[in-house]
Design an enzyme around this catalytic site. Sequence first.
Site, short mmCIF file in Angstrom:
data_model
loop_
_atom_site.label_atom_id
_atom_site.label_comp_id
_atom_site.label_asym_id
_atom_site.label_seq_id
_atom_site.Cartn_x
_atom_site.Cartn_y
_atom_site.Cartn_z
N ARG A 21 -28.72 -31.62 34.59
CA ARG A 21 -29.19 -31.07 33.31
C ARG A 21 -30.63 -31.48 33.02
NH1 ARG A 21 -24.00 -29.79 29.64
NH2 ARG A 21 -23.14 -28.50 31.28
N SER A 138 -2.65 -24.61 22.73
CA SER A 138 -4.11 -24.54 22.66
C SER A 138 -4.64 -23.49 23.64
CB SER A 138 -4.66 -25.94 23.02
OG SER A 138 -6.05 -25.92 23.10
N HIS A 218 -18.78 -21.30 15.36
CA HIS A 218 -19.81 -20.30 15.67
C HIS A 218 -19.78 -19.10 14.73
CE1 HIS A 218 -21.37 -22.19 19.28
NE2 HIS A 218 -20.15 -22.65 19.42
N LYS A 249 -24.98 -24.89 13.01
CA LYS A 249 -25.34 -23.63 13.65
C LYS A 249 -25.80 -22.64 12.57
CE LYS A 249 -22.17 -25.02 17.26
NZ LYS A 249 -23.05 -25.76 18.14
N THR A 278 -16.94 -44.90 10.35
CA THR A 278 -18.30 -44.50 10.69
C THR A 278 -19.11 -44.31 9.41
OG1 THR A 278 -19.55 -43.04 12.16
CG2 THR A 278 -17.96 -41.98 10.75
N THR A 279 -20.40 -44.52 9.50
CA THR A 279 -21.27 -44.37 8.33
C THR A 279 -21.33 -42.90 7.92
OG1 THR A 279 -22.53 -46.28 9.03
CG2 THR A 279 -23.62 -44.79 7.48
N THR A 364 -19.47 -26.73 31.23
CA THR A 364 -19.42 -25.89 30.03
C THR A 364 -18.66 -24.60 30.33
OG1 THR A 364 -21.53 -26.85 29.42
CG2 THR A 364 -20.84 -24.92 28.17
C1 LIG Z 1 -16.42 -24.12 19.43
C2 LIG Z 1 -17.11 -25.42 19.09
N1 LIG Z 1 -16.46 -26.31 18.33
C3 LIG Z 1 -17.05 -27.47 18.00
C4 LIG Z 1 -18.32 -27.79 18.42
C5 LIG Z 1 -18.94 -29.09 18.04
O1 LIG Z 1 -19.79 -28.92 16.94
P1 LIG Z 1 -21.00 -29.96 16.67
O2 LIG Z 1 -22.14 -29.50 17.50
O3 LIG Z 1 -21.22 -29.87 15.21
O4 LIG Z 1 -20.50 -31.30 17.08
C6 LIG Z 1 -19.04 -26.88 19.20
C7 LIG Z 1 -20.41 -27.21 19.63
O5 LIG Z 1 -21.20 -26.46 20.09
C8 LIG Z 1 -18.41 -25.67 19.57
O6 LIG Z 1 -19.05 -24.78 20.36
#
Ligand SMILES: Cc1ncc(COP(=O)(O)O)c(C=O)c1O
Length: 408
Positions: A21, A138, A218, A249, A278-279, A364
């Site tokens: 990457r 899932s 998204h 996004k 977590t903070t 990915t």
């Molecule tokens: C479908 C989906 N869910 C959750 C996330 C995680 O979101 P975040 O970037 O806010 O951690 C992403 C990240 O791109 C995603 O594509």
Amino acid sequence: MPYESVYKKKLDKIKQENRYREFITLSRVVGNLPYAIWHSIDDNFEKEVVVWCTNDYLGMSHHPKVVDAFKEGALTYGIGSGGTRNISGTVYPHIMLEKQVAELHGKEAGLLFSSGYAANEGTLSTLSYAFENLVIFSDEKNHASIIQGIRAGNAQKHVFPHNDITVLEHLLGLYPLDHPKLIVVTSVYSMHGDFAPLEKLCELSKKYNALLYVDEVHAVGLYGEHGGGLSEHLGVADQIDIIQGNFAKGYGVIGGYIAGTASLVDYVRSSASNFIFTTSMPPALAIATCTSIKYLMENNREREILWENVDRLKKLLEKTDIPYIKNDGHIVAVTINNALDCKNICQRLIREYGIYVQPINYPTVKRGEEMIRLTITPFHTKSMIYELIHALQEVIYKPSDATLKEAA
Ligand SMILES: Cc1ncc(COP(=O)(O)O)c(C=O)c1O
């Protein structure tokens, strides 16, 4: 133990597979979207590029109202929140933002997390401990954060083929009606850009007495009259038990959330490790996020231009041989299906044409499904679209001079 050589060997393997990457370093300057300055650190030069792969889908990260809200928030409340939510780190803007996401989706309550990833991971792992013998169903294309959340819990799981309602129904039917079940899907799939069949999923969840969890990361801000996501667009938000989303996004900020019933949210608030330990979000970010959501609930301008642009891009692509995945959404996946080709194509696009897209490779997407994921914004012009199409045709179908020289 030769620790360093172990890392190096692992990296060599990633490089051999052409999926090492390489980050493109950008300056995205306010007022100049969708351009950015590319700082090529190794080669020591700078170049203006058009960004074609941002997730800041509507450019809200630069919207004057959002930037002003952030500035004012920082001047009023400072930067850090000062603690975890439980110990001195709950500030008034958090509560406002939680109310805002609940209102956005028509739910009783909302809960903030540091990211969309954390929201999925925390909620799904916690839910599996709420019920004895929970079974999770899932979709195979769910995001890594969903997979991680399920892994971190103790529920039994079935991964069903992507959007395959028939297989899902068969799996649901294996369990008695009163057995606790949870269906987890994504409304707009992040890489291929296709939609989950939400109406059918709502029917199934009712028929088999299962909870339905939908990741709208998204889709929020972009789909639906108020930006409530695909569930709002299809009018089924009230039939979904848990809606998860993020602010990074469509809303151009950062952070994640869930929205659902008051008791569900209260349970997750009281139990999810990555919420408790977590903070909390900086107050100014919460204020900026609230502003962005409210703006997109009340204004359609950015959405309208975005969808006109999506339409224009797809119509032009249709007239070419460029291979891309047809869908009804805003994400356009150009299929390359080879890691080396994908890397070379993206390098030529940025170096020769000033077009920045990132090669999408394993993990990915699956190996052999490498792609260029195009995202258009309201700021892309007609001529930028033509230039993109022209450049794609050149780099996909015509070998570079370097390749020709090598072959000669
Ligand atoms: C479908 C989906 N869910 C959750 C996330 C995680 O979101 P975040 O970037 O806010 O951690 C992403 C990240 O791109 C995603 O594509």
